[in-house]
Write a protein that holds these residues in place. Structure first.
Motif, PDB file in Angstrom:
ATOM      1  N   GLU A 312       0.918 -19.509  29.350  1.00  0.00           N
ATOM      2  CA  GLU A 312      -0.388 -19.225  29.147  1.00  0.00           C
ATOM      3  C   GLU A 312      -0.854 -18.838  27.911  1.00  0.00           C
ATOM      4  O   GLU A 312      -1.625 -19.134  27.323  1.00  0.00           O
ATOM      5  N   ILE A 315      -0.093 -21.222  25.274  1.00  0.00           N
ATOM      6  CA  ILE A 315      -1.223 -22.172  25.260  1.00  0.00           C
ATOM      7  C   ILE A 315      -2.516 -21.721  24.515  1.00  0.00           C
ATOM      8  O   ILE A 315      -2.957 -22.331  23.583  1.00  0.00           O
ATOM      9  N   ARG A 316      -2.701 -20.383  24.863  1.00  0.00           N
ATOM     10  CA  ARG A 316      -3.949 -19.645  24.140  1.00  0.00           C
ATOM     11  C   ARG A 316      -3.462 -19.450  22.689  1.00  0.00           C
ATOM     12  O   ARG A 316      -4.703 -19.676  21.888  1.00  0.00           O
ATOM     13  N   LYS A 317      -2.473 -19.241  22.468  1.00  0.00           N
ATOM     14  CA  LYS A 317      -2.404 -18.912  20.972  1.00  0.00           C
ATOM     15  C   LYS A 317      -2.159 -20.328  20.094  1.00  0.00           C
ATOM     16  O   LYS A 317      -2.913 -20.495  19.118  1.00  0.00           O
ATOM     17  N   ALA A 318      -1.983 -21.307  20.814  1.00  0.00           N
ATOM     18  CA  ALA A 318      -1.835 -22.837  20.100  1.00  0.00           C
ATOM     19  C   ALA A 318      -3.477 -23.172  20.140  1.00  0.00           C
ATOM     20  O   ALA A 318      -3.535 -23.850  19.001  1.00  0.00           O
ATOM     21  N   LEU A 319      -4.394 -22.740  20.973  1.00  0.00           N
ATOM     22  CA  LEU A 319      -5.471 -23.233  20.872  1.00  0.00           C
ATOM     23  C   LEU A 319      -6.568 -22.326  19.829  1.00  0.00           C
ATOM     24  O   LEU A 319      -7.632 -22.539  20.055  1.00  0.00           O
ATOM     25  N   GLY A 320      -5.860 -21.288  19.213  1.00  0.00           N
ATOM     26  CA  GLY A 320      -6.615 -20.653  18.274  1.00  0.00           C
ATOM     27  C   GLY A 320      -6.820 -19.126  18.569  1.00  0.00           C
ATOM     28  O   GLY A 320      -7.419 -18.182  17.827  1.00  0.00           O
ATOM     29  N   ALA A 321      -6.325 -18.627  19.617  1.00  0.00           N
ATOM     30  CA  ALA A 321      -6.346 -17.076  20.143  1.00  0.00           C
ATOM     31  C   ALA A 321      -5.489 -16.514  19.070  1.00  0.00           C
ATOM     32  O   ALA A 321      -4.202 -16.668  18.778  1.00  0.00           O
ATOM     33  N   SER A 322      -5.870 -15.364  18.432  1.00  0.00           N
ATOM     34  CA  SER A 322      -5.151 -14.509  17.544  1.00  0.00           C
ATOM     35  C   SER A 322      -4.291 -13.418  18.425  1.00  0.00           C
ATOM     36  O   SER A 322      -4.640 -13.447  19.760  1.00  0.00           O
ATOM     37  N   ASN A 323      -3.413 -12.970  17.630  1.00  0.00           N
ATOM     38  CA  ASN A 323      -2.552 -11.591  18.249  1.00  0.00           C
ATOM     39  C   ASN A 323      -3.433 -10.734  18.921  1.00  0.00           C
ATOM     40  O   ASN A 323      -3.240 -10.319  19.995  1.00  0.00           O
ATOM     41  N   TRP A 325      -6.577 -10.968  19.841  1.00  0.00           N
ATOM     42  CA  TRP A 325      -7.280 -11.347  20.902  1.00  0.00           C
ATOM     43  C   TRP A 325      -6.420 -11.196  22.276  1.00  0.00           C
ATOM     44  O   TRP A 325      -6.902 -10.768  23.267  1.00  0.00           O
ATOM     45  N   PRO A 398       4.423 -18.059  19.731  1.00  0.00           N
ATOM     46  CA  PRO A 398       3.833 -19.151  20.585  1.00  0.00           C
ATOM     47  C   PRO A 398       4.570 -20.407  20.642  1.00  0.00           C
ATOM     48  O   PRO A 398       4.475 -20.948  21.656  1.00  0.00           O
ATOM     49  N   LEU A 402       5.284 -21.570  24.557  1.00  0.00           N
ATOM     50  CA  LEU A 402       5.062 -23.009  25.008  1.00  0.00           C
ATOM     51  C   LEU A 402       6.187 -23.496  25.655  1.00  0.00           C
ATOM     52  O   LEU A 402       6.043 -24.399  26.617  1.00  0.00           O
TER      53      LEU A 402
END
Lengths: 405, 242
Positions: A312, A315-323, A325, A398, A402
């Protein structure tokens, strides 16, 4: 951004209801324990203080004999304070009243009822000094004291045990087979410092007690004397004056120890308060251990959660979440768990404290500080225990995350 | 979408070397250069271990090259910080993975709108945009279901809807049909073709010839080097001639 993070964190912890509940339980128990223990300590402290205060405020107690002399305990209670010593203190500056007590126990009998009771032989001033109030009837007078009249005042417990619902005023009871007439009743005071019943008392003139119940070779000596001072800040001065006067009356030479001990009620109250405070701190410290255990529970759960949700995180990092966040989301989750636990724990602590108070018939105060501190501690604990897992989540690569199965 | 003549992606002399303990190193990408124009449908092909996934990770801003330049929409991204790369991923790139990578405990609508959270877009707008994307991939009415309640093909369509929601410059699809049967694979590839026809730039990473056939252009990677870069049909012709 904060709103979004809180919402995401909330949805995540709500997805694992049972696990979240069990983790919350640790903090819940910890906070409840702290609140309850502090409340218990505070109740003990208040009970001690109230007991002292019910004995009368601004009080100086004179006990015959010297309890400690040069570090060695000497014979205590050897009669040394006479009735006239106490009477001589009445006119002293800043003294409101002075009284003394000669006490004994006796078997009280009325009709077919009998009851073991404490008997205090005293002066009319003792009512003022000891904060006693007449409920019904009249107090005995100086004339009764002088004459040794067999008039008595009854405490509430004695009334209940001997008379039940009957009116005791004017009735005659027997104490050690001698008749005494009830002229008044005392308002109830409740339990004393050691849990003793202060209302299990009969008061009578000291001379009456000496003549009819407890004879002595030295009939004019008091067991204990009390002096009520007008203001708290004058107690030290008055105590010094009393010491000076009693030494003079007892013709004690310079360099010899007092043959009496003067104790200030304020000092005793402060000592008792300190004991209560130490007790509160001790209880709270013990309870804090459960809070620490609870926080370890959160850390454990969050570490498991990070491992379980590795993909998860990827996935979040791949979709734009910064460290940052990701770190804040996990940190918020642990703070939310901790906060919920502490909030429920606080309510449970308050409720159980009050139930305990109801069972033991005590007013249990809830210190707002114990609540604030325990909730703050819980939130800090939430941050502290969530920090390591949150950093672990933040640092996850990430690509690796993944790939995690 | 971008101007059709300016390259969305420009890669110059890209190298990736992994350094291991004991002074050992492994060169995974060697001197790769190419550019991808807006609106192209490119398949990056290669055998297992050829370096195609590493290339996609670098192009998707999940990894950094050891040397060389990578420009996305004319912006040099190879030197960007972690925070800036996260922002590029959130705004410019859409990902479709082999195993769908959906959050199983979240609804379809939540999954589709997930990238918008990191752009601070409000809940209502996120939901509305998710519905529009689901309509685009033919999943209207599925928004409140959970991934476990729909088929694999549908899950991949949800992932495609998610990749489109931030209106990206480019979509990277890493073996998007690897977990699907043939019929569903065709369905998914037709969806990609349709999206490309609408002007969306798509980069497909695959090892399957059948899947690569849907792309117009092929970049073949072998042992970390670019072996072929040109029209898919020309490559086929060359292979047949051999």
């Amino acid at each position: 951004m904060i709103g979004q993070i809180i919402r995401e964190a909330w949805i995540s912890i709500a997805s694992y209801k049972m696990r979240t509940f069990l983790t919350t339980l640790g903090i819940m128990i910890g906070v409840a324990a702290v609140v309850m223990m502090v409340a218990a300590g505070q109740t003990v402290q208040n009970t001690i203080t109230e007991s002292f205060e019910s004995m009368g405020g601004n009080l100086i107690i004179i006990v015959p004999g010297q309890s400690v002399s040069g570090g060695v305990r000497t014979a205590r209670g050897r009669p040394s304070v006479t009735f006239s010593d106490v009477d001589s203190l009445k006119g002293m500056k800043d003294v409101v009243a002075a009284s003394y007590i000669v006490s004994t126990t006796a078997q009280a009998v009325y009709g077919s009822n009998n009851w073991n009771v404490s008997v205090a032989g005293t002066t009319p001033d003792y009512l003022t000094v000891g904060n006693w109030e007449i409920d019904r009837g009249i107090p005995f007078t100086d004339r009764d004291l002088k004459s040794g009249n067999p008039y008595i005042l009854l405490g509430q417990t004695v009334i209940d045990e001997l008379f039940g619902l009957q009116d005791p005023i004017g009735k005659t009871i027997r104490l050690n087979n001698r008749p005494f007439t009830v002229i008044g009743t005392l308002q109830p005071k409740g339990d004393g410092l050691m849990g003793d019943d202060q209302d299990n008392i009969i008061m009578m003139p000291a001379t009456t007690l000496r003549q009819r119940l407890r004879g002595s070779r030295r009939p004019n000596y008091a067991d204990v004397a009390f002096v009520k001072v007008s203001e708290e800040n004058k107690m030290e001065t008055v105590a010094n004056r009393i010491e000076y006067q009693l030494r003079a009356r007892h013709r004690l030479k310079e360099g010899t120890d007092n043959d009496f001990t003067i104790r200030l009620m304020t000092e005793m109250v402060n000592q008792a308060r300190n004991v209560g405070m130490i007790l509160s701190i001790l209880l709270a410290s013990i309870a804090s251990i459960s809070l620490i255990v609870g926080s370890i529970g959160i850390m454990n759960m969050m570490l498991v959660s990070v491992t379980e949700r590795t993909r998860e995180i990827g996935i979040r990092k791949a979709l734009g979440a910064s460290n940052r966040w990701i770190m804040f989301q996990f940190l918020t989750e642990s703070v939310l768990i901790s906060f919920m636990g502490s909030f429920v724990g606080m309510i449970l602590g308050v409720v159980f404290s009050q139930i305990g108070g109801f069972i033991f018939d005590k007013t249990v105060p809830i210190s707002i500080w114990s609540v604030i501190i325990s909730v703050s501690v819980a939130v800090i604990v939430g941050v502290a225990s969530g920090l390591m897992p949150a950093i672990k989540a933040m640092k996850l690569d990430p690509i690796e995350a993944l790939r995690y199965q | 979408m971008n101007d059709t003549h300016s390259p969305v992606i420009e890669v110059k002399n890209l190298c990736k070397t992994y350094f291991m303990s004991g002074g050992m190193s492994q060169s995974v990408l060697k001197d790769i250069s190419f550019s991808i124009e807006a609106g192209e449908f490119v398949a990056i092909m290669g055998h297992s271990g050829s370096g195609k996934s590493t290339l996609m990770n670098i192009l998707g801003c999940l990894d950094k090259p050891t040397s060389g330049l990578y420009l996305l929409n004319g912006d040099l991204v190879s030197d960007k910080s972690e925070l800036e790369l996260a922002s590029v991923r959130g705004h410019e790139i859409g990902f479709v993975f082999q195993n769908f990578n959906l959050l199983m405990k979240r609804t379809i609508a939540d999954n589709v709108s997930l990238p918008l959270i990191y752009q601070n877009i409000g809940e209502k707008e996120r939901y509305e945009r998710a519905l529009r994307m689901l309509e685009k991939v033919g999943l209207t009415g599925y928004e409140n279901r959970f991934p476990s309640q729909i088929s694999g093909g549908m899950q991949q369509r949800v992932a495609i809807a998610r990749s489109l929601i931030n209106n990206p410059s480019i979509i990277f699809a890493d073996e998007p049909t690897g977990n699907l049967d043939t019929a569903t694979s065709d369905e998914i590839m037709n969806l990609f073709t349709r999206l490309n026809q609408q002007g969306i730039t798509i980069v497909l990473v695959t090892h399957e010839e059948d899947v690569a056939d849907y792309a117009k252009r092929l970049i073949k990677i072998s042992d970390g080097r670019k072996e072929y870069d040109g029209l898919r049909q020309s490559y086929q012709g060359r292979q047949e001639a051999k």
